[in-house]
Design a protein around this motif. Structure first.
Motif, mmCIF file in Angstrom:
data_model
loop_
_atom_site.group_PDB
_atom_site.id
_atom_site.type_symbol
_atom_site.label_atom_id
_atom_site.label_comp_id
_atom_site.label_asym_id
_atom_site.label_seq_id
_atom_site.Cartn_x
_atom_site.Cartn_y
_atom_site.Cartn_z
ATOM 1 N N ALA A 259 0.817 -1.203 0.000
ATOM 2 C CA ALA A 259 0.000 0.000 0.000
ATOM 3 C C ALA A 259 0.853 1.256 0.000
ATOM 4 C CB ALA A 259 -0.917 0.003 1.222
ATOM 5 N N THR A 260 0.307 2.318 -0.548
ATOM 6 C CA THR A 260 0.966 3.612 -0.521
ATOM 7 C C THR A 260 1.254 4.012 0.917
ATOM 8 O OG1 THR A 260 -0.284 4.213 -2.497
ATOM 9 C CG2 THR A 260 0.758 6.012 -1.275
ATOM 10 N N TYR B 128 -4.687 4.025 3.757
ATOM 11 C CA TYR B 128 -3.889 3.202 2.864
ATOM 12 C C TYR B 128 -4.612 3.006 1.536
ATOM 13 C CZ TYR B 128 -1.369 1.799 7.122
ATOM 14 O OH TYR B 128 -0.652 1.793 8.278
ATOM 15 N N THR B 129 -3.824 2.869 0.480
ATOM 16 C CA THR B 129 -4.363 2.459 -0.811
ATOM 17 C C THR B 129 -3.670 1.153 -1.188
ATOM 18 O OG1 THR B 129 -4.753 4.746 -1.494
ATOM 19 C CG2 THR B 129 -4.720 3.081 -3.235
ATOM 20 N N SER C 149 -2.376 -2.245 -2.913
ATOM 21 C CA SER C 149 -2.059 -2.598 -4.293
ATOM 22 C C SER C 149 -1.755 -4.092 -4.343
ATOM 23 C CB SER C 149 -0.855 -1.805 -4.789
ATOM 24 O OG SER C 149 -0.536 -2.157 -6.113
ATOM 25 N N PRO D 96 -5.620 -3.079 -5.929
ATOM 26 C CA PRO D 96 -6.748 -2.463 -5.221
ATOM 27 C C PRO D 96 -7.701 -3.455 -4.567
ATOM 28 C CG PRO D 96 -6.408 -1.418 -7.354
ATOM 29 C CD PRO D 96 -5.529 -2.633 -7.330
ATOM 30 N N ALA E 296 -11.366 1.713 -2.728
ATOM 31 C CA ALA E 296 -9.933 1.533 -2.970
ATOM 32 C C ALA E 296 -9.062 1.801 -1.756
ATOM 33 C CB ALA E 296 -9.491 2.444 -4.125
ATOM 34 N N GLN E 297 -9.574 2.543 -0.779
ATOM 35 C CA GLN E 297 -8.762 2.883 0.388
ATOM 36 C C GLN E 297 -9.185 2.065 1.616
ATOM 37 O OE1 GLN E 297 -9.748 5.743 -1.725
ATOM 38 N NE2 GLN E 297 -7.746 5.176 -2.541
ATOM 39 N N ALA F 175 -13.815 5.071 -0.326
ATOM 40 C CA ALA F 175 -13.336 5.773 -1.519
ATOM 41 C C ALA F 175 -13.127 7.216 -1.087
ATOM 42 C CB ALA F 175 -14.352 5.671 -2.648
ATOM 43 N N ALA G 70 -9.609 8.866 -1.131
ATOM 44 C CA ALA G 70 -8.347 9.493 -1.510
ATOM 45 C C ALA G 70 -8.584 10.723 -2.381
ATOM 46 C CB ALA G 70 -7.453 8.498 -2.235
#
Length: 314
Positions: A212-213, A230-231, A233, A235, A257-258, A291, A293
């Protein structure tokens, strides 16, 4: 959507001859909440104020959600605990022209929703009748009498929200559909603010966020105040909450996504009037699919849909 002050309690659902017993769905005596129970004992309770899920129990009666002992359940403020619905803004957005004047986390959690109906495994398409399951549907619109007055004042769009809570033996699914009934597009953010109940936060860790980012380790252990977005990956990656390295909850997301991970820890819990007991942070962890971000732009006549499924594992 018309609220009836003396809405009768729903009768217990009866079984169709030849089929296994089905779920029961009942209203509280004061019509403030709806409870569904599977024939195997699992249950879910939803407060009409905010359409907030305030209880989810397994067949043994063990609670899976954390609810503050000081939570306001009378509609005087948003519920501290359970699964509040965040819409159409996450936090506050003073620089966003459409939502800058809305209260924190929007108005969905501070409006009274209407109960729209129920479905059981007996009537659900694609479900086996011997798989006990029940779905409760709730609605809120720009024309609803229970809408928080601040919504019309500060967010004057025509909209319709449908929120569904689906209980099975091993999982709970909550999903939301936000339809734009206006002639102009609107922006929104959506989040399912889930408070999971744990035995000891100091033994809790999370997997599924390793790519995650803004996260650089495979496992996140909660050791202080935590408030991170967090995002993951990819998703669609599931997030798993573990206690003493044993999986307990698996959270799957659809179009959200988050993942927000939050625990107030000592000082912040002490400063919140509706957080009780003050050491309750030890028994809770928020894992919140959303959702958030950026902004979801919903065109006139279009809709945004998102969902989470929390599965009991281990």
């Amino acid at each position: 959507m018309v609220e009836r002050a003396n809405k009768p309690k729903l009768p217990t659902l009866t079984s169709t001859p030849g089929l296994p017993p089905q779920a029961t769905v009942t209203f509280a005596d004061d019509n403030s909440s709806v409870t569904a129970e599977l024939p195997t004992g699992e249950s879910v309770k939803v407060l009409l104020y905010g359409a907030t899920v305030i209880s989810w129990k397994d067949a043994a009666g063990d609670e899976k959600l954390w609810l503050s002992e000081a939570a306001k359940l009378d509609g005087s403020k948003a519920v501290r605990g359970g699964i509040p619905i965040v819409f159409p803004v996450f936090g506050t957005a003073p620089d966003h022209p459409q939502t800058k004047d809305l209260p924190q986390h929007g108005f969905a959690r501070t409006s009274r929703w209407e109960f729209l109906g129920k479905s059981t495994s007996e009537s659900m398409a694609g479900r086996a009748a011997d798989e006990p399951m029940v779905k409760l549907d709730f609605g809120l619109s720009s024309a609803a009498p229970g809408l928080d007055p601040k919504a019309a004042q500060h967010w004057p769009f025509k909209f319709n929200l449908i929120y569904s809570v689906t209980l099975s033996r091993e999982s709970l699914t909550t999903s939301i559909v936000a339809t734009n009934d206006d002639s102009a597009p609107f922006d929104c953010q959506v989040l399912l603010h889930t408070y999971l109940r744990v035995k000891d936060i100091t033994t809790v860790s999370i997997t599924g966020l390793q790519n995650a980012t803004y996260i650089d380790k495979a496992k996140t252990t909660i050791t202080a105040e935590t408030d991170r977005v967090y995002t993951p990956s990819p998703p669609e990656a599931d997030v798993t909450v573990l206690e003493k390295d044993a999986p307990r909850f698996r959270v799957a997301r659809d179009n959200l996504a988050q993942v927000v991970v939050w625990n107030p820890w000592v000082d912040k819990a002490a400063g919140m009037a509706d957080f009780a007991p003050k050491d309750g942070y030890r028994q809770m962890l928020c894992v919140e699919p959303g959702a958030v971000a950026g902004w979801q732009s919903v065109e006139a006549g279009d809709a945004f849909e998102g969902a989470q499924t929390i599965t009991l594992v281990g």
